[in-house]
Motif scaffolding. Sequence first.
Motif, PDB file in Angstrom:
ATOM      1  N   ASP A   1     -11.168  -3.627   3.735  1.00 37.00           N
ATOM      2  CA  ASP A   1     -10.190  -4.396   4.663  1.00 37.00           C
ATOM      3  C   ASP A   1      -9.027  -4.903   3.706  1.00 37.00           C
ATOM      4  N   PRO A   2      -7.957  -5.488   4.693  1.00 38.74           N
ATOM      5  CA  PRO A   2      -6.868  -5.671   3.668  1.00 38.74           C
ATOM      6  C   PRO A   2      -7.100  -6.824   2.664  1.00 38.74           C
ATOM      7  N   ASP A   3      -8.312  -7.745   2.876  1.00 39.63           N
ATOM      8  CA  ASP A   3      -8.632  -8.782   1.860  1.00 39.63           C
ATOM      9  C   ASP A   3      -9.181  -8.080   0.570  1.00 39.63           C
TER      10      ASP A   3
ATOM     11  N   VAL B   1       0.952  -1.224  -0.025  1.00 36.82           N
ATOM     12  CA  VAL B   1      -0.026  -0.085  -0.093  1.00 36.82           C
ATOM     13  C   VAL B   1       0.981   1.306  -0.011  1.00 36.82           C
TER      14      VAL B   1
ATOM     15  N   VAL C   1      -8.185  -5.043  -0.600  1.00 37.85           N
ATOM     16  CA  VAL C   1      -6.779  -4.645  -1.235  1.00 37.85           C
ATOM     17  C   VAL C   1      -6.384  -5.926  -1.870  1.00 37.85           C
ATOM     18  N   ALA C   2      -6.083  -6.977  -1.190  1.00 39.23           N
ATOM     19  CA  ALA C   2      -5.400  -7.965  -1.884  1.00 39.23           C
ATOM     20  C   ALA C   2      -6.143  -8.464  -3.063  1.00 39.23           C
TER      21      ALA C   2
END
Length: 146
Positions: A82-84, A56, A86-87
């Motif tokens: 959430d980070p998922d 990020v 973004v992934a």
Amino acid sequence: MTDRDVGPIDYLAVEFPGARLEGDGLAALVDLTDRGIIRILDLVVAKVEEDGTFAVVTLADLDGDGSLDLAVFEGVQSGLLDPDDVAQSAALVKPGNAVGLLLYENTWAGPFVSAMRDVGAEVIASGRIPAADVAAALDALEAAES
């Protein structure tokens, strides 16, 4: 139910070739926000490395010209992404590119939805027609009329 009119929430994932964020897109985003058409809830940029990992990127001087490009959106974070998320978005872009993930409220629609609720109506569905589908349909219509 809140005291605030809330419009539909949408997201966009945009791939930036060579991880270069250039052009008038940032100015258009600021303009839409300034005019109250949308409200930015989350804005995340991630650079995808050649091995597929991603990092990020801090919203800063993205184009290297010495000025903070997205200062107006610095720290914008609703917690809805959430980070998922973004992934998953990073997995959609080619290595060496970047992905911008934007979550926004369509503030223009909030008062309309509230007015409908005031008379007992409820929004029972909403959706989005992909721009490519609209363009194809319009091209087909134009071809049929020729």
